[in-house]
Design an enzyme around this catalytic site. Structure first.
Site, PDB file in Angstrom:
ATOM      1  N   ASP A 111       0.800  -1.236   0.000  1.00  0.00           N
ATOM      2  CA  ASP A 111       0.000   0.000   0.000  1.00  0.00           C
ATOM      3  C   ASP A 111       0.829   1.281   0.000  1.00  0.00           C
ATOM      4  O   ASP A 111       0.268   2.367  -0.109  1.00  0.00           O
ATOM      5  CB  ASP A 111      -0.982  -0.006   1.200  1.00  0.00           C
ATOM      6  CG  ASP A 111      -0.265  -0.121   2.561  1.00  0.00           C
ATOM      7  OD1 ASP A 111      -0.884  -0.662   3.507  1.00  0.00           O
ATOM      8  OD2 ASP A 111       0.898   0.328   2.686  1.00  0.00           O
ATOM      9  N   HIS A 126       6.579  -7.731  -1.288  1.00  0.00           N
ATOM     10  CA  HIS A 126       5.510  -8.189  -2.186  1.00  0.00           C
ATOM     11  C   HIS A 126       5.149  -7.161  -3.239  1.00  0.00           C
ATOM     12  O   HIS A 126       4.104  -7.271  -3.895  1.00  0.00           O
ATOM     13  CB  HIS A 126       4.261  -8.575  -1.363  1.00  0.00           C
ATOM     14  CG  HIS A 126       4.516  -9.698  -0.419  1.00  0.00           C
ATOM     15  ND1 HIS A 126       3.762  -9.903   0.713  1.00  0.00           N
ATOM     16  CD2 HIS A 126       5.452 -10.683  -0.421  1.00  0.00           C
ATOM     17  CE1 HIS A 126       4.213 -10.972   1.366  1.00  0.00           C
ATOM     18  NE2 HIS A 126       5.246 -11.455   0.701  1.00  0.00           N
ATOM     19  N   CYS A 151       6.739  -3.800 -25.850  1.00  0.00           N
ATOM     20  CA  CYS A 151       5.446  -3.217 -25.442  1.00  0.00           C
ATOM     21  C   CYS A 151       5.712  -2.102 -24.442  1.00  0.00           C
ATOM     22  O   CYS A 151       6.473  -2.269 -23.502  1.00  0.00           O
ATOM     23  CB  CYS A 151       4.595  -4.269 -24.734  1.00  0.00           C
ATOM     24  SG  CYS A 151       4.287  -5.731 -25.695  1.00  0.00           S
ATOM     25  N   CYS A 167       0.633  -6.559 -29.703  1.00  0.00           N
ATOM     26  CA  CYS A 167       0.739  -8.029 -29.550  1.00  0.00           C
ATOM     27  C   CYS A 167      -0.289  -8.591 -28.572  1.00  0.00           C
ATOM     28  O   CYS A 167      -0.205  -9.747 -28.174  1.00  0.00           O
ATOM     29  CB  CYS A 167       2.149  -8.400 -29.080  1.00  0.00           C
ATOM     30  SG  CYS A 167       2.492  -7.860 -27.408  1.00  0.00           S
ATOM     31  N   THR A 205       1.139  -8.650  11.567  1.00  0.00           N
ATOM     32  CA  THR A 205       1.091  -9.723  10.588  1.00  0.00           C
ATOM     33  C   THR A 205       0.651 -11.020  11.245  1.00  0.00           C
ATOM     34  O   THR A 205       1.025 -11.310  12.371  1.00  0.00           O
ATOM     35  CB  THR A 205       2.457  -9.936   9.874  1.00  0.00           C
ATOM     36  OG1 THR A 205       2.335 -11.010   8.939  1.00  0.00           O
ATOM     37  CG2 THR A 205       3.580 -10.233  10.862  1.00  0.00           C
TER      38      THR A 205
HETATM   39  C1  BV8 Z   1       6.794 -18.079  -2.751  1.00  0.00           C
HETATM   40  C2  BV8 Z   1       0.696  -9.261  -2.759  1.00  0.00           C
HETATM   41  C3  BV8 Z   1       8.149 -19.635  -3.737  1.00  0.00           C
HETATM   42  C4  BV8 Z   1      -0.571  -9.501  -3.508  1.00  0.00           C
HETATM   43  C5  BV8 Z   1       0.924 -11.087  -1.143  1.00  0.00           C
HETATM   44  C6  BV8 Z   1       6.799 -22.004   2.686  1.00  0.00           C
HETATM   45  C7  BV8 Z   1       7.900 -21.421   2.079  1.00  0.00           C
HETATM   46  C8  BV8 Z   1       7.756 -20.671   0.919  1.00  0.00           C
HETATM   47  C9  BV8 Z   1       6.487 -20.497   0.366  1.00  0.00           C
HETATM   48  C10 BV8 Z   1       5.391 -21.063   0.970  1.00  0.00           C
HETATM   49  C11 BV8 Z   1       5.549 -21.819   2.120  1.00  0.00           C
HETATM   50  N1  BV8 Z   1       4.320 -22.259   2.486  1.00  0.00           N
HETATM   51  C12 BV8 Z   1       3.407 -21.792   1.603  1.00  0.00           C
HETATM   52  C13 BV8 Z   1       4.022 -21.086   0.665  1.00  0.00           C
HETATM   53  C14 BV8 Z   1       3.376 -20.467  -0.467  1.00  0.00           C
HETATM   54  C15 BV8 Z   1       2.864 -19.064  -0.185  1.00  0.00           C
HETATM   55  C16 BV8 Z   1       2.304 -18.875   1.189  1.00  0.00           C
HETATM   56  O1  BV8 Z   1       2.976 -18.400   2.088  1.00  0.00           O
HETATM   57  N2  BV8 Z   1       1.029 -19.227   1.344  1.00  0.00           N
HETATM   58  C17 BV8 Z   1       0.346 -19.009   2.605  1.00  0.00           C
HETATM   59  C18 BV8 Z   1      -1.107 -18.608   2.328  1.00  0.00           C
HETATM   60  C19 BV8 Z   1       0.425 -20.292   3.402  1.00  0.00           C
HETATM   61  N3  BV8 Z   1       3.916 -18.110  -0.409  1.00  0.00           N
HETATM   62  C20 BV8 Z   1       4.103 -17.668  -1.657  1.00  0.00           C
HETATM   63  O2  BV8 Z   1       3.474 -18.067  -2.618  1.00  0.00           O
HETATM   64  C21 BV8 Z   1       5.177 -16.612  -1.843  1.00  0.00           C
HETATM   65  N4  BV8 Z   1       6.034 -17.028  -2.902  1.00  0.00           N
HETATM   66  O3  BV8 Z   1       6.894 -18.673  -1.739  1.00  0.00           O
HETATM   67  O4  BV8 Z   1       7.416 -18.428  -3.870  1.00  0.00           O
HETATM   68  C22 BV8 Z   1       8.415 -20.136  -5.051  1.00  0.00           C
HETATM   69  C23 BV8 Z   1       9.383 -21.101  -5.142  1.00  0.00           C
HETATM   70  C24 BV8 Z   1       9.661 -21.583  -6.355  1.00  0.00           C
HETATM   71  C25 BV8 Z   1       8.987 -21.114  -7.485  1.00  0.00           C
HETATM   72  C26 BV8 Z   1       8.018 -20.164  -7.370  1.00  0.00           C
HETATM   73  C27 BV8 Z   1       7.713 -19.661  -6.132  1.00  0.00           C
HETATM   74  C28 BV8 Z   1       4.576 -15.298  -2.267  1.00  0.00           C
HETATM   75  C29 BV8 Z   1       3.736 -14.741  -1.179  1.00  0.00           C
HETATM   76  C30 BV8 Z   1       3.312 -13.309  -1.545  1.00  0.00           C
HETATM   77  C31 BV8 Z   1       1.827 -13.270  -1.823  1.00  0.00           C
HETATM   78  N5  BV8 Z   1       1.408 -11.880  -2.060  1.00  0.00           N
HETATM   79  N6  BV8 Z   1       0.588  -9.823  -1.418  1.00  0.00           N
HETATM   80  C32 BV8 Z   1      -1.693  -8.621  -3.022  1.00  0.00           C
HETATM   81  O5  BV8 Z   1      -1.546  -7.906  -2.016  1.00  0.00           O
HETATM   82  O6  BV8 Z   1      -2.745  -8.662  -3.688  1.00  0.00           O
HETATM   83  S1  BV8 Z   1       0.791 -11.626   0.431  1.00  0.00           S
HETATM   84  C33 BV8 Z   1      -0.607 -10.988   1.103  1.00  0.00           C
HETATM   85  O7  BV8 Z   1      -0.882 -11.769   2.215  1.00  0.00           O
HETATM   86  C34 BV8 Z   1      -0.476  -9.588   1.629  1.00  0.00           C
HETATM   87  O8  BV8 Z   1       0.416  -8.800   0.926  1.00  0.00           O
HETATM   88  C35 BV8 Z   1      -0.017  -9.778   3.016  1.00  0.00           C
HETATM   89  O9  BV8 Z   1       1.339  -9.521   3.105  1.00  0.00           O
HETATM   90  C36 BV8 Z   1      -0.234 -11.219   3.255  1.00  0.00           C
HETATM   91  C37 BV8 Z   1      -1.145 -11.404   4.425  1.00  0.00           C
HETATM   92  O10 BV8 Z   1      -0.391 -11.401   5.496  1.00  0.00           O
HETATM   93  P1  BV8 Z   1      -0.553 -10.263   6.616  1.00  0.00           P
HETATM   94  O11 BV8 Z   1       0.119  -9.055   6.151  1.00  0.00           O
HETATM   95  O12 BV8 Z   1      -0.131 -10.892   7.874  1.00  0.00           O
HETATM   96  O13 BV8 Z   1      -2.072  -9.922   6.681  1.00  0.00           O
HETATM   97  P2  BV8 Z   1      -3.184 -10.751   7.393  1.00  0.00           P
HETATM   98  O14 BV8 Z   1      -4.451 -10.196   6.932  1.00  0.00           O
HETATM   99  O15 BV8 Z   1      -2.877 -12.194   7.250  1.00  0.00           O
HETATM  100  O16 BV8 Z   1      -3.010 -10.438   8.951  1.00  0.00           O
HETATM  101  C38 BV8 Z   1      -3.240  -9.143   9.415  1.00  0.00           C
HETATM  102  C39 BV8 Z   1      -2.770  -9.139  10.847  1.00  0.00           C
HETATM  103  O17 BV8 Z   1      -2.953  -7.826  11.353  1.00  0.00           O
HETATM  104  C40 BV8 Z   1      -3.563 -10.066  11.755  1.00  0.00           C
HETATM  105  O18 BV8 Z   1      -2.683 -10.806  12.559  1.00  0.00           O
HETATM  106  C41 BV8 Z   1      -4.375  -9.099  12.640  1.00  0.00           C
HETATM  107  O19 BV8 Z   1      -4.572  -9.595  13.937  1.00  0.00           O
HETATM  108  C42 BV8 Z   1      -3.452  -7.920  12.661  1.00  0.00           C
HETATM  109  N7  BV8 Z   1      -4.071  -6.634  12.978  1.00  0.00           N
HETATM  110  C43 BV8 Z   1      -5.327  -6.220  12.718  1.00  0.00           C
HETATM  111  N8  BV8 Z   1      -5.473  -4.943  13.161  1.00  0.00           N
HETATM  112  C44 BV8 Z   1      -4.282  -4.566  13.693  1.00  0.00           C
HETATM  113  C45 BV8 Z   1      -3.385  -5.632  13.575  1.00  0.00           C
HETATM  114  N9  BV8 Z   1      -2.111  -5.574  14.014  1.00  0.00           N
HETATM  115  C46 BV8 Z   1      -1.716  -4.427  14.593  1.00  0.00           C
HETATM  116  N10 BV8 Z   1      -2.515  -3.350  14.744  1.00  0.00           N
HETATM  117  C47 BV8 Z   1      -3.803  -3.389  14.311  1.00  0.00           C
HETATM  118  N11 BV8 Z   1      -4.596  -2.314  14.473  1.00  0.00           N
END
Ligand code: BV8
Length: 258
Positions: A111, A126, A151, A167, A205
């Protein structure tokens, strides 16, 4: 020390902040929650109520239904126009300004609010919500053999999504989707910061997304103090020495004030 003499968690973390030569901060969507930006785990609203982000934030989802995924990002981009950094973003930026080079900010967020608050050297794991790139490598260069201009995103034909008139390549958001590699240089810089810091603050997070969440494990293993700041339990609570329960816009100004 008896209970009365033990420092409160806030006092303890403030001490760690003051003593730390190098601080790494890993932020997630929660740090923007008090700016009104829905977190990734928040129930999707409106048009997107029936979709989980993990189902939309993938190349496969985009190729299957480019318009739906493009529209989801267009709506998120439009919503950002009215969004301002909150006290948590500002506290991090002001600490960096008062203590140049001591605090490395690593964010999972797309953001741009840390930069809007004045933070420098932000490691965006990300990507950036407001940037586009082509979905496929440009074919133009091959079609004519010679050095034909690839492009040009600026010349894309408006659409949902915009496309290349030459393309038919499609524009896509330049963010890192699930299943996509993180930018290698940025990930390496984040891993370095995690491995040399004396203190890591893990802020807003869920700790569910890797390899970002792995940075907290790396910092702990390298001997840093690790503190989780979150109103809810997270998948990284076991990695932390201390948790500060509550909103980051409340805790960060208290922790980072000199
Ligand atoms: C990859 C951009 C490898 C898009 C995002 C183990 C190792 C490696 C990879 C993996 C693995 N296990 C699984 C994977 C695959 C995957 C993954 O992690 N999946 C998860 C669902 C299990 N990871 C990937 O795919 C990554 N790539 O590993 O590539 C690879 C290897 C070989 C070949 C090819 C690839 C890529 C991950 C990136 C995904 N893109 N964002 C977009 O935004 O549209 S991630 C996306 O989710 C967001 O950007 C954000 O970062 C993330 C969510 O996480 P949080 O930020 O924690 O947000 P969330 O809503 O979950 O939590 C919010 C928190 O805030 C909560 O805890 C809440 O309580 C708290 N909160 C609320 N209010 C407050 C607060 N805290 C403080 N104050 C407040 N007021």
């Amino acid at each position: 020390m008896n209970r009365a003499q033990q420092p409160s968690s806030l006092e303890q973390v403030r001490l760690w902040v003051q003593q730390a030569r190098r601080i790494a901060v890993l932020t997630g969507a929660g740090v923007s929650a008090e700016s009104g930006v829905p977190t990734f785990r928040d129930a999707q609203t409106g048009l997107w109520a029936n979709f989980r982000p993990e189902e939309l934030a993938t190349e496969e989802a985009f190729r299957r239904d480019p318009r739906r995924v493009w529209d989801w990002y267009a709506e998120r981009r439009a919503a950002m126009a009215a969004v301002r950094p909150n006290a948590g973003h500002v506290a991090l930026a002001e600490f960096q300004q008062r203590h140049p080079g001591r605090l490395t900010l690593i964010t999972q967020n797309v953001d741009g609010l840390h930069q809007k608050a004045g933070s420098m050297g932000v490691l965006e794991l990300h990507g950036d919500l407001m940037v586009d790139r082509w979905l496929n490598p440009c074919l133009n260069r091959d079609l004519h053999g010679g050095e034909v201009a690839a492009c040009n995103t600026a010349a894309a034909v408006p659409g949902r999504p915009p496309y290349c008139a030459e393309c038919r390549n499609l524009l896509r958001p330049a963010v890192v989707w699930f299943g996509e590699m993180l930018p290698p240089g940025i990930l390496a810089a984040a891993e370095h910061a995690a491995s040399v810091c004396d203190l890591m603050l893990v802020v807003g997070t869920s700790g569910m997304v890797y390899p970002a969440a792995g940075l907290a494990v790396q910092a702990r293993q390298a001997g840093a103090q690790v503190v989780v700041i979150n109103p809810e339990p997270t998948d990284l609570d076991e990695v932390a020495h201390l948790r500060l329960t509550g909103p980051s816009a409340q805790w960060l100004p208290l922790l980072l004030a000199d």
